[in-house]
Design a protein around this motif. Structure first.
Motif, PDB file in Angstrom:
ATOM      1  N   ASN A 229      19.446  12.758   2.853  1.00  0.00           N
ATOM      2  CA  ASN A 229      19.414  12.748   1.520  1.00  0.00           C
ATOM      3  C   ASN A 229      18.052  12.001   1.299  1.00  0.00           C
ATOM      4  N   GLY A 231      15.220  13.483   0.604  1.00  0.00           N
ATOM      5  CA  GLY A 231      14.413  14.225   0.058  1.00  0.00           C
ATOM      6  C   GLY A 231      13.353  15.062   0.782  1.00  0.00           C
ATOM      7  N   LYS A 232      13.646  15.193   2.125  1.00  0.00           N
ATOM      8  CA  LYS A 232      12.773  16.095   3.044  1.00  0.00           C
ATOM      9  C   LYS A 232      12.684  17.491   2.684  1.00  0.00           C
ATOM     10  N   SER A 233      13.778  18.154   2.599  1.00  0.00           N
ATOM     11  CA  SER A 233      13.625  19.416   2.173  1.00  0.00           C
ATOM     12  C   SER A 233      12.977  19.781   0.691  1.00  0.00           C
ATOM     13  N   SER A 234      13.356  18.652  -0.340  1.00  0.00           N
ATOM     14  CA  SER A 234      12.902  18.751  -1.645  1.00  0.00           C
ATOM     15  C   SER A 234      11.229  18.645  -1.661  1.00  0.00           C
ATOM     16  N   GLY A 252      23.285  15.460   4.794  1.00  0.00           N
ATOM     17  CA  GLY A 252      23.593  16.313   6.057  1.00  0.00           C
ATOM     18  C   GLY A 252      23.483  17.604   5.499  1.00  0.00           C
ATOM     19  N   THR A 253      22.609  17.937   4.481  1.00  0.00           N
ATOM     20  CA  THR A 253      22.552  19.560   3.778  1.00  0.00           C
ATOM     21  C   THR A 253      21.562  20.430   5.038  1.00  0.00           C
ATOM     22  N   THR A 254      20.639  19.828   5.669  1.00  0.00           N
ATOM     23  CA  THR A 254      19.739  20.684   6.403  1.00  0.00           C
ATOM     24  C   THR A 254      20.608  20.193   7.786  1.00  0.00           C
ATOM     25  N   LYS A 339      10.871   9.870  -4.480  1.00  0.00           N
ATOM     26  CA  LYS A 339      11.695   9.794  -5.578  1.00  0.00           C
ATOM     27  C   LYS A 339      11.097   8.394  -6.305  1.00  0.00           C
ATOM     28  N   ASP A 341       9.827   9.024  -9.189  1.00  0.00           N
ATOM     29  CA  ASP A 341      10.366   9.219 -10.723  1.00  0.00           C
ATOM     30  C   ASP A 341      11.549   8.088 -10.959  1.00  0.00           C
ATOM     31  N   ALA A 365       9.164  14.539  -5.177  1.00  0.00           N
ATOM     32  CA  ALA A 365       9.539  15.969  -4.923  1.00  0.00           C
ATOM     33  C   ALA A 365       9.982  16.682  -6.319  1.00  0.00           C
TER      34      ALA A 365
END
Ligand SMILES: Nc1nc2c(ncn2[C@@H]2O[C@H](COP(=O)(O)OP(=O)(O)OP(=O)(O)O)[C@@H](O)[C@H]2O)c(=O)[nH]1
Ligand SMILES: [Mg+2]
Length: 460
Positions: A229, A231-234, A252-254, A339, A341, A365
């Motif tokens: 989480n 933000g690697k994929s983002s 754990g999305t990826t 992040k 922002d 991202a």
């Protein structure tokens, strides 16, 4: 250099649906072989060389395809040998039939890179140029193409020949004096030393350009790592400006690694998104998948040139961040404080405690803030302040040879300046000259040639 003669044949264009396909024949007797199947106004072997002739390829009974064919005479073809090119219709069908007929007529299938190898063996190009052919074919960016193209035109070879020439005349002067050391005065030693030193400096300058060229040719592989989480994929998507990887707020999305290529300032950057590095995962169910994912992330780091550690500045660092950092720092690594922002809860010294990174940048991202700086940081981590437009295509083999040559010249210069052992300096310079000529393939072993040309595809 002797080589296996005979006519070789291969499809020189990529297999697949296309307007045309080109079949290449090379070797003594190519035109006579083509005559058996080519039906034009006259036999192809009687046509003007280097002129496209319209005709048909026939198997004796039927017309296989309408084609354009051209013959080249020995000394004025790609391989330097007598050659024929047949341009038939694209796609698999016509090319395969035509090629099959040429094989039946006595041609043998070309080995990978054999056309270019023959060009080298016939002396039409040197080894640096032959390797540049592959660079041109594989170029992904304009900078990569330009550096390979320069080498193919012979610019690298000319630089190497110039360096060799300087060494050869220095060696000749040294050898002329070697038996009369008492006649050599200090000024002469200083002169020899200066030439050796200057040649080394020039070699180093060329080496620098070749290192840039080699980096452009190889590209760089960057593993994006961090805790779940972060933000690697983002960040991968933001760098690519495309939604390549799945992003959700579920840690754990990826699960699997994902590669995507980005060209930045002429450098091909392969970004590898990885599964978040978890400290421990359950030994059953989804945990099994996740732990395989983590293993793949660690493998991605091993296979990378550079790591990008992503941390989430909106939440406190955890043990997982430190573990990820340790894994990332196995390679040169950049820290992306993501992040940005959101309100940051991380002080500078906390980020510093993560370890020694090549660069540290605040990015978002989501808004894209800092993403271009991050790409620049990747570029600078591998190319420093070098300009890709100065790059000269080179392989590891060439860079190695230049390094060795420069080292030997440096040793020789030092000896000429101190102990004045001309015979030792001479033999070092001779060895340096041999490294330089190895770049051009002088006296290259059959094993080395096989290794180089087997990287080519069939038809090249
Ligand atoms: N506000 C904000 N949210 C972000 C930023 N980057 C990522 N996120 C959010 O963080 C969550 C996780 O993002 P991912 O890109 O899936 O994170 P990841 O590191 O790939 O996660 P795993 O694949 O689970 O390891 C998503 O809800 C994203 O929208 C950012 O720069 N700012
Ligand atoms: Mg992810």
């Amino acid at each position: 250099m002797p080589f296996d003669g005979g006519v070789i044949a291969a499809v020189a264009t990529a297999w697949g649906e296309a307007a045309i396909a080109i079949i290449r024949l090379s070797g003594e007797g190519s035109a006579a072989l083509a005559d058996n199947f080519f039906r034009g106004a006259r036999p192809l072997s009687l046509e003007t060389p280097r002129r496209m002739i319209l005709g048909n390829i026939s198997d004796g009974a039927d017309v296989v395809d309408q084609v354009l064919a051209v013959r080249f005479e020995r000394g004025s073809s790609y391989t330097g040998e007598e050659s024929v090119e047949v341009h038939c219709h694209g796609g698999m069908g016509a090319a395969r039939r035509c090629l099959g007929l040429f094989m039946k007529g006595g041609a043998r299938p070309a080995l990978p890179g054999e056309f270019t190898k023959r060009a080298f063996l016939s002396g039409r190009i040197d080894l640096a140029q032959a390797e540049a052919v592959l660079g041109v074919i594989r170029a992904r960016s304009d900078a990569e193409l330009a550096s390979s193209s320069r080498a193919l035109q012979g610019e690298l070879s000319a630089c190497v020949r110039k360096l060799s020439g300087r060494l050869t005349s220095l060696l000749a002067e040294i050898e002329a004096r070697i038996d009369f050391p008492d006649d050599v005065d200090g000024a002469e030693y200083a002169g020899f030393k200066t030439v050796a030193y200057e040649t080394k400096e020039k070699t180093l300058a060329l080496l620098e350009r070749c290192r840039v060229g080699m980096t452009l040719r190889n590209g760089v592989r960057v593993a994006i790592v961090g805790r779940p989480n972060a933000g690697k994929s983002s960040l991968l998507n933001a760098m690519l400006e495309s939604d390549r990887a799945i992003v959700t707020n579920i840690p754990g999305t990826t699960r699997d690694t994902l590669d995507a290529v980005l060209i930045h300032r002429g450098l091909a950057v392969t970004l590898v998104d990885t599964a978040g590095l978890r400290e421990s995962t359950p030994a059953s169910g989804a945990g099994v998948i996740e732990s395989i994912g983590v293993e793949r992330s660690l493998n991605a780091i091993k296979g990378a040139d550079l790591c990008l550690l992503v941390v989430d500045v909106s939440s406190p660092l955890t043990g997982e961040d430190f573990a990820a950092s340790e894994a990332a720092l196995e390679k040169p690594a950049i820290l992306a404080a993501n992040k940005s922002d959101l309100r940051s809860v991380l002080a500078d010294d906390e980020l510093e405690a993560l370890g020694n990174f090549t660069a540290r940048l605040g990015v978002s991202a989501i808004t894209g803030a800092g993403v271009n700086d991050l790409k620049n940081a990747v570029f600078e981590a591998v190319l420093g302040l070098a300009s890709p437009s100065d790059g000269m295509m080179a392989t590891g083999r060439m860079v190695n040879a230049l390094e060795e040559a420069a080292k030997l010249m440096d040793d020789a210069a030092r000896i000429l300046g101190t102990s004045r052992c001309m015979d030792v300096a001479g033999s070092l310079l001779l060895e340096a000259a041999e490294f330089l000529s190895s770049l051009l393939g002088t006296d290259a072993s059959e094993a080395l040639l096989d290794e180089i040309f087997s990287a080519f595809c069939i038809g090249k």
